[in-house]
Design a protein around this motif. Sequence first.
Motif, PDB file in Angstrom:
ATOM      1  N   PRO B 332      60.950  23.848  48.397  1.00 46.43           N
ATOM      2  CA  PRO B 332      60.021  24.638  47.581  1.00 46.43           C
ATOM      3  C   PRO B 332      58.666  24.729  48.280  1.00 46.43           C
ATOM      4  N   ILE B 333      57.934  25.792  48.038  1.00 40.30           N
ATOM      5  CA  ILE B 333      56.596  25.914  48.617  1.00 40.30           C
ATOM      6  C   ILE B 333      55.633  25.101  47.762  1.00 40.30           C
ATOM      7  N   TYR B 366      52.747  25.967  43.507  1.00 39.77           N
ATOM      8  CA  TYR B 366      54.118  25.804  43.979  1.00 39.77           C
ATOM      9  C   TYR B 366      54.992  26.975  43.555  1.00 39.77           C
ATOM     10  N   MET B 367      56.032  27.167  44.357  1.00 41.39           N
ATOM     11  CA  MET B 367      56.989  28.233  44.072  1.00 41.39           C
ATOM     12  C   MET B 367      58.385  27.670  44.292  1.00 41.39           C
ATOM     13  N   LYS B 372      63.745  23.592  39.439  1.00 39.27           N
ATOM     14  CA  LYS B 372      62.980  22.870  40.454  1.00 39.27           C
ATOM     15  C   LYS B 372      61.477  22.954  40.162  1.00 39.27           C
ATOM     16  N   CYS B 373      61.050  24.111  39.735  1.00 40.38           N
ATOM     17  CA  CYS B 373      59.633  24.346  39.482  1.00 40.38           C
ATOM     18  C   CYS B 373      59.143  23.457  38.342  1.00 40.38           C
ATOM     19  N   ILE B 374      59.965  23.367  37.295  1.00 39.39           N
ATOM     20  CA  ILE B 374      59.606  22.501  36.163  1.00 39.39           C
ATOM     21  C   ILE B 374      59.547  21.047  36.629  1.00 39.39           C
ATOM     22  N   GLU B 375      60.513  20.692  37.480  1.00 38.62           N
ATOM     23  CA  GLU B 375      60.588  19.338  38.023  1.00 38.62           C
ATOM     24  C   GLU B 375      59.316  18.980  38.803  1.00 38.62           C
ATOM     25  N   ILE B 376      58.875  19.907  39.648  1.00 39.15           N
ATOM     26  CA  ILE B 376      57.669  19.659  40.456  1.00 39.15           C
ATOM     27  C   ILE B 376      56.472  19.430  39.536  1.00 39.15           C
ATOM     28  N   ARG B 377      56.327  20.305  38.556  1.00 38.89           N
ATOM     29  CA  ARG B 377      55.205  20.166  37.620  1.00 38.89           C
ATOM     30  C   ARG B 377      55.249  18.796  36.946  1.00 38.89           C
ATOM     31  N   ASP B 378      56.473  18.392  36.522  1.00 36.57           N
ATOM     32  CA  ASP B 378      56.592  17.122  35.807  1.00 36.57           C
ATOM     33  C   ASP B 378      56.294  15.933  36.715  1.00 36.57           C
TER      34      ASP B 378
END
Lengths: 517, 517
Positions: B332-333, B366-367, B372-378
Amino acid sequence: MHLELDGYLELSGVLPKEAQSELEAFFEEANKKILKKGAPKGKESEGAQVTKWSLKGDKIELRINSGRYVRAHTALLRLSNALSKILGSKYHTGIRKSVATTYKIETELEKTPLEPITLPFTKELTIKDKTATVIMVEMDESELKRNYPDRLLRRLEEKITAQYVHGKAEYTRTVERSHKGLEKYKLREDPTETAVKLGWVKEFPGAGIWQILPPYAALIRAIENMIIDDIAKPLGFQEVMLPRLIPLDVEMKKGHFGIANEIIWVCPPISRDPKEFEEILDYVEITGTPPVELLQKKLRPPMFGLAYAQCEPFYELFAQEIVNIEDLEKNPIKFYDKNGPTWRWEGGGLKGLERLNEFHRVEFVYMAPPQKCIEIRDQVLEKAKTMVDKDLDLEYRIDATTAVYLEHAGIAEEQKEEEFVKTYDLTVILPFETKSRPEAELEISSFHVHTDFYAKRFHFRDKTRKTVYTGCVGMGPSRYAYVTLIRHGFNYDDWPPKIKKYIGKKLPEVPKTVTWP
Amino acid sequence: MHLELDGYLELSGVLPKEAQSELEAFFEEANKKILKKGAPKGKESEGAQVTKWSLKGDKIELRINSGRYVRAHTALLRLSNALSKILGSKYHTGIRKSVATTYKIETELEKTPLEPITLPFTKELTIKDKTATVIMVEMDESELKRNYPDRLLRRLEEKITAQYVHGKAEYTRTVERSHKGLEKYKLREDPTETAVKLGWVKEFPGAGIWQILPPYAALIRAIENMIIDDIAKPLGFQEVMLPRLIPLDVEMKKGHFGIANEIIWVCPPISRDPKEFEEILDYVEITGTPPVELLQKKLRPPMFGLAYAQCEPFYELFAQEIVNIEDLEKNPIKFYDKNGPTWRWEGGGLKGLERLNEFHRVEFVYMAPPQKCIEIRDQVLEKAKTMVDKDLDLEYRIDATTAVYLEHAGIAEEQKEEEFVKTYDLTVILPFETKSRPEAELEISSFHVHTDFYAKRFHFRDKTRKTVYTGCVGMGPSRYAYVTLIRHGFNYDDWPPKIKKYIGKKLPEVPKTVTWP
């Protein structure tokens, strides 16, 4: 110098007939005393004189002639002052207004102007040989009190002087040249296109403003850290965070209205009430285009300029304060700031990474007694040279040039023989001409002593009125990164160890999409 | 839905008489075919129909009535298109203009508005119960093509919906509370005055903008470094430098004209020619006051907004690009930006150090594919909680609240049952009310998933058109420093070891002058 003022004093009522003789006596007396006060002995004729007056209804109309020693407008204000006491006590009448309806000043100039000149608040300006005649009209008391006429004459002289000054080049002399050769430089052309192709930077829809991606951001940060670790910290500079929105009043004290054409200005919204902006959102939602004109109407007049010099707030920090020069001798004030970008309006013609509207700079600011201040500047210069020479291995030149504080105040002053250099520029030599200018070089730092120029303009002083100097140094990581890239190329293995120390084993990568980079 | 359009087609010349019968045949045919095309079977009556027309000189005047399926303005454009071919080949006559002189739309609303509503480009808007009648006049071809009428109807519905939504509070629910007590907090009142007295900060002439001196700068930097070392780097975020001047077009795509009242706008000078600005310097030199009105006249219309969200350029970076969602699943970016302050116009009422017009924030962007995006935020949220809890030892609360991307686009949308939370706020509890708002708490971070909202608005997409999510997190060192000071006080010995590690043995000092601090 000959001054002739036609004007009037407006009274709060009509005077009785008997006041006429009172006024006669008053003006006769004034011509002998208060209108001569301040003129040197033997030069009383160059004081002021009421040469004509008459009482018409609620107005006293008058003509005042003067030479340089008691200017006619000063005379008007003195008369108004003295007369208001007499009229007040005797006739319960006050003076409502003192106005110069026509004010003509004839003055000798130091030089004949080379080009036509305009002056504000002036109805007519004629210059014949070295004699200037300025005619102002309808100048009221507050304008006279704030000395507009004298300021106008000073401005006239400034403008003529500026015409005789031909810019920076003529006052610049090279004081040092490095011996390195350009043949070592890895790149033979501007790196911007390659940097774009590799995705190290990406164009942003705004000339001279770039998106900076991980590899190039890492290079810029490495250089910033080198500047801090090798120059700022060893020399005892401490970090401060200087604001980036500079109020107009600070811009004025800094002298920045002389370069208003290079500053980007800032207008807050007229209101925080979303209702006021409803039509803007309506417009955008319906038309799908930015609401430029509508938005313009919803903005306040400019309240700030975007930081141009970066050091503006430093002088404001001490405005009206009193310092102790003995403390400053032992502990000069030494700060550095790397609180984000600053901005210069270079216009829309920018093409490369070397010249930018938004760019990074580490700014050093210092305050000290004169000799100490020069010493601090020279120490920073020495260390910067070492960095450019030893660490980055660049070919460079040091120039002594026009004082930056004058340049930034739009003041063109003829250089005098000076005891020390006010400004040094550090310029890196390049093997090609840059994208935005026909120059095979780039100035990457400058090093300044401002004398007490800002101390005076921001009104801070020593408690015993000894002279307080300030200075500043700007080192731009944006430009350092650019020249480093040209010298060492895009291959991380070839980069100087000092830089790699900050970045680590690997240069961070640019994420890949299908279409970019 | 009933639409009635009165308008005309303007021809490039006058048609010969025999054209009349040609036109009759054309309109008859059109009413059967091209004006029904697109209407579902059985709903042909809800297509469009030319109910009146006449040829007058070089104009064909006509009335079109329609239902929802072929809107009358679409019908006008279809007619113009078809007719121009016929007239072109037969009579060498073109159609110069297609104009709706009066366009009346009657439509059923979902809800009755609670308050009066205004619409742009509209001569009349009447709403009775759930029926709205919108009358537009003089709408030309380009406006019709860009579908102003439909956009107007959509805007109408949006505005009604917004009236039913009562702001953030109603959609906020607390999902977690720390168990620490306020009794540990060293300070019992707002630290601003003490910070001013100690010279850690100094007022700058601009509300909500401060000069930050060495001790407070050190604290802010220590927190910034903690965020980077403990959150950004371990999670694989890389530094980028995002521009701070956001062009109007990017502001529009970001949706920021919905909050134009909170953005500070930027106007470059109209010219780089110093001559253009001579009168400004004249004015300053003569009057000694800032040239507000004169300067305003010398500025371009707004070209940029000052970065408000900090992440605006991230979405623009990918505008029009195609990404590969499979790559993003693996890599992910993930970027972070700490490229200087950003700005929000909080107005002139700001008093304390907690709420600022110019402030510092580390922004994560992030992108990734949705999950995955929700995961990164969490993950970022988890680490931020650890920092606030373990390192800074603060009492805090986590709220799930309104999606920030809607808020920042000025969109009030009724919350639906969602499969996941779009925005979490991290709020620190304080033992007193802050200076600028009657709240004994301060939000110091927020954590977002934007769904594909920005992917759509900035037109980037996966190559197989799978959904691409973006997200961002803002952590404000300015606010972290403020709450840290309240928790641990002004005595450096009492500060958490993690922070002292970055600052060193001693907190840097404020230089002393005679009058300050």
